[in-house]
Design an enzyme around this catalytic site. Structure first.
Site, PDB file in Angstrom:
ATOM      1  N   LYS A 191    -139.902 -66.473  31.403  1.00 38.90           N
ATOM      2  CA  LYS A 191    -140.295 -66.014  32.735  1.00 38.90           C
ATOM      3  C   LYS A 191    -141.695 -65.420  32.689  1.00 38.90           C
ATOM      4  CE  LYS A 191    -140.085 -62.162  34.961  1.00 38.90           C
ATOM      5  NZ  LYS A 191    -141.369 -62.239  35.682  1.00 38.90           N
ATOM      6  N   GLU A 266    -142.605 -55.573  23.020  1.00 40.92           N
ATOM      7  CA  GLU A 266    -144.036 -55.312  22.784  1.00 40.92           C
ATOM      8  C   GLU A 266    -144.533 -54.560  23.997  1.00 40.92           C
ATOM      9  OE1 GLU A 266    -145.493 -55.934  20.090  1.00 40.92           O
ATOM     10  OE2 GLU A 266    -144.321 -57.509  19.119  1.00 40.92           O
ATOM     11  N   CYS A 300    -152.925 -54.359  25.758  1.00 40.17           N
ATOM     12  CA  CYS A 300    -152.049 -53.302  25.253  1.00 40.17           C
ATOM     13  C   CYS A 300    -152.659 -52.575  24.062  1.00 40.17           C
ATOM     14  CB  CYS A 300    -150.731 -53.934  24.849  1.00 40.17           C
ATOM     15  SG  CYS A 300    -150.968 -55.417  23.872  1.00 40.17           S
ATOM     16  N   GLU A 397    -151.551 -44.781  29.522  1.00 46.72           N
ATOM     17  CA  GLU A 397    -152.182 -46.102  29.501  1.00 46.72           C
ATOM     18  C   GLU A 397    -152.729 -46.403  30.891  1.00 46.72           C
ATOM     19  OE1 GLU A 397    -149.679 -49.712  29.162  1.00 46.72           O
ATOM     20  OE2 GLU A 397    -151.040 -50.237  27.533  1.00 46.72           O
TER      21      GLU A 397
END
Ligand code: NAP
Ligand code: MG
Length: 493
Positions: A191, A266, A300, A397
Site C-alpha cells: 500500500k 521503520e 527519516c 521530527e
C-alpha cells in the site's frame, strides 16, 4: 543530468493519461471495488497529475487472496532459487531502462529535484540486483546432535506480507519492501501512500513485464485508515513491514498483536550530526547542509540536530548559514533547483507550525523561516540557533528543511546530548581522530552511524532504528531474518 528530456516527459504524460485509475491485483489492473478515485497533486504547482484508484477493504481482501494463492502455488514455492534471482535481475534491468521516467514521476509527485530522484532510482536498481543474489544463498544449519539423531534447520518464507509506505521518497520505499519479499519467497500486498502512489504503480507495470508469477506482487494505493488498517487486521497476512511515523507505527504494532503478525517498523528520527574541531570543516559543512535539506528535509534519517564544537562554532555556524542562503528553492524539474516543494499541504502547514514554536521558545532564526512563492508548497531552508537540546524544536521530527545548531564543549557532553532523544535512526561524526570516531560511534544510540560522510545507504548494509525509530532492520543479511522463519527438522535414525 538535471532536467528531464522531452521523450521522458512524453513517456510520463502517456503513463499518466492511460492507466493510473487501476489497482494491481493478481497480475491484472482492476478498478477499485468502490470505483472511488482520488486526485494526485504536483506539490510544485498544486495541479492534478492524475486520478488514482483508491483501494478499500474489499480490494484488500481480493489482493490478499491473490497473494495467498500465489504463495501456495508450487510454481512459486518450489521455484528454483536461481530463477527467483533472475526475476529480480529482470526487474532491475527494466527499472534501469526506464530510470528517467520513474525519476520524473517521483519528482512530479513527491517534489524531489530530478537529479536526486534519478540517483534514488539508481539505488533502486542496486537494491533489486543486491537481492537477486539472495535466493540461492538462503540456508539453514546442521545441528550438533547425538548419534541416533539427525537435526537440521531450514529458513522458510513467512507467507503473505503487507507493506505500508509513506509519501516521502516513494519509489525507493517501494523497492525496499518488494525486493526482499521476492528474494525470500514471500508474496506481498503493497500500500503506497495515496498522496504519492505513481512510481509504485509504474513499478507494477514493470513487474508484470518481468513475467513474475501473477499475485506475487499486488499494489493498492489507499488510505491508511481504510486499506492500511485492513492489511494490519487481516488474518491471512503473516507480516507487516511498515515505514512511516512513530505514532502510526505504535498503533500498527498494537493492532497487529491480535493476530500476532510479525511487524517491522521503520519510523521517524531527529538525528545528530556532530562536527568536532579537528574535522575537515569544508567537507563537514558542505555535507551537513545537504544532510538536512535533502528532499526538502523530508527524510527519516536526516541530520537535523547539528552539534558543533565550541572552538569552531562561530566559523562553522556562519559558513553553514551562508551556504544555506545560497540554496535555490524551486520546482524539481528546473535545472538549478536545490530544494523542491514540501510534498503535501498538511506537511507544509506542519513545518510552518514549527516556525511559530521556534518564535515562542525564543530561538534565533538565522535564515529561512518562511514560505516561498505563491503557488506550490515551497519553504525556504531554515536554520535556528539558541536552541536548547530539550526544546520541542530540537526533539521533535519536523520533516522539513529545518536544522538547529547546538554548540558543545567536549566528547562526553555531545554524546549525552546526541543520545538525549526518543529517536535513534542515524548519526554523523566529523573528525580526523580515529579514536574519537570509533569511541563516539560506539557510544551513540543509532541504527546507522556515518563517519566523515552522511546519507550514504547501500543495500548490503542493514538499515533501521534504535529506540522509537523502529523495530527490525531492512536491507543486508538482517533482512533475511526479517523475511524468513526457522524450521527445525529432527530425525531419529
Ligand atoms: P504516516 O502518517 O505514519 O503514514 C505512513 C503510511 O501508513 C501511509 O501509507 C499511511 O497512509 C499509512 N497509515 C496511516 N495510518 C494507518 C493505520 N492506522 N494503519 C495502517 N496504515 C496507516 O507517515 P507519513 O506522514 O506518510 O511519512 C512520514 C513519516 O515517515 C516520518 O515520520 C518519517 O520519519 C517516516 N519515515 C521513516 C523512514 C525509515 O526508514 N525509518 C523512511 C521514510 C519515512 P496515508 O497515506 O493514508 O496516511
Ligand atoms: Mg503528490
Amino acid at each position: 543530468m538535471n532536467e528531464p528530456r522531452q521523450d521522458v516527459i512524453a513517456a510520463v504524460k502517456h503513463f499518466l493519461e492511460q492507466g493510473t485509475k487501476l489497482l494491481l491485483i493478481d497480475g491484472q489492473w482492476k478498478p477499485s471495488s468502490s470505483k472511488q478515485t482520488i486526485p494526485v497533486l504536483n506539490p510544485a504547482t498544486e495541479s492534478v497529475l492524475a486520478e488514482v484508484a483508491l483501494a478499500d477493504r474489499c480490494d484488500v481482501d481480493l489482493a490478499v487472496a491473490a497473494a495467498k494463492r500465489a504463495y501456495e502455488d508450487p510454481n512459486w514455492t518450489d521455484m528454483d532459487p536461481h530463477q527467483r534471482g533472475l526475476y529480480l535481475i529482470k526487474i532491475a534491468d527494466l527499472v534501469e531502462q526506464n530510470a528517467e521516467e520513474l525519476a520524473l514521476l517521483d519528482t512530479l509527485d513527491e517534489g524531489m529535484p530530478f537529479s536526486d530522484s534519478l540517483a534514488m532510482v539508481k539505488d533502486v536498481v542496486k537494491t533489486f540486483r543486491y537481492y537477486a543474489g539472495w535466493p540461492a544463498r538462503v540456508h539453514g544449519f546442521t545441528n550438533a546432535s547425538p548419534g541416533a539423531i539427525f537435526s537440521y534447520t531450514n529458513r522458510e518464507p513467512l507467507g503473505v506480507c503487507g507493506a505500508i509506505i509513506p509519501w516521502n521518497a516513494p519509489f525507493i520505499m517501494a523497492a525496499w519492501k518488494i525486493a526482499p519479499v521476492i528474494a525470500f519467497g514471500n508474496t506481498v500486498v503493497l500500500k503506497p501512500s495515496e498522496l504519492t502512489p505513481l512510481s509504485a504503480l509504474r513499478l507494477g507495470e514493470l513487474i508484470l513485464e518481468s513475467g513474475l508469477p501473477r499475485g506475487v506482487v499486488n499494489i493498492l494505493p489507499g488510505t491508511g485508515a481504510e486499506a492500511g488498517a485492513a492489511l494490519v487486521a487481516h488474518h491471512d497476512i503473516a507480516k507487516i513491514a511498515f515505514t512511516g511515523s512513530t505514532a502510526v507505527g505504535k498503533s500498527i504494532l498494537s493492532s497487529a498483536s491480535s493476530t500476532l503478525k510479525k511487524v517491522s517498523l521503520e519510523l521517524g528520527g531527529k538525528s545528530p550530526n556532530i562536527i568536532f574541531e579537528d574535522a575537515d570543516l569544508d567537507q563537514a559543512i558542505q555535507v551537513a547542509v545537504k544532510a538536512f535539506t535533502f528532499n526538502t528535509g523530508q527524510g527519516c534519517v536526516l541530520g537535523t540536530r547539528i552539534f558543533i564544537q565550541e572552538s569552531v562554532y562561530n566559523e562553522v555556524s556562519q559558513r553553514i548559514i551562508a551556504q544555506v542562503k545560497q540554496l535555490k528553492v524551486g520546482s524539481g524539474v528546473e535545472n538549478d533547483t536545490d530544494i523542491g516543494p514540501i510534498t503535501n499541504i498538511n506537511q507544509f502547514n506542519k513545518v510552518q507550525g514549527y516556525f511559530k514554536i521556534a518564535q515562542e521558545q525564543g530561538a534565533t532564526l538565522e535564515v529561512g523561516g518562511e514560505t516561498y512563492g505563491d503557488k506550490g508548497y515551497f519553504i525556504k531552508p531554515t536554520v535556528f540557533t539558541n536552541v536548547s537540546n530539550d526544546s520541542r524544536l530540537a526533539q521533535e521530527e519536523i520533516f522539513g528543511p529545518v536544522a538547529v545548531l547546538i554548540p558543545f564543549s567536549d566528547e562526553k557532553e555531545v554524546i549525552q546530548k546526541a543520545n538525549d532523544t526518543n529517536y535513534g535512526l542515524g548519526a554523523g561524526i566529523w573528525t580526523r581522530n580515529l579514536s574519537t570516531a570509533h569511541r563516539v560511534a560506539k557510544a551513540l544510540n543509532a541504527g546507522t552511524v556515518w563517519i566523515n560522510t552522511y546519507l550514504e545507504v547501500d543495500p548490503i548494509a542493514p538499515f533501521g532504528g534504535y529506540k522509537q525509530s523502529g523495530m527490525g532492520r531492512e536491507l543486508g543479511q538482517d533482512s533475511m531474518l526479517e523475511y524468513t522463519q526457522v524450521k527445525t527438522v529432527l530425525i531419529r535414525l
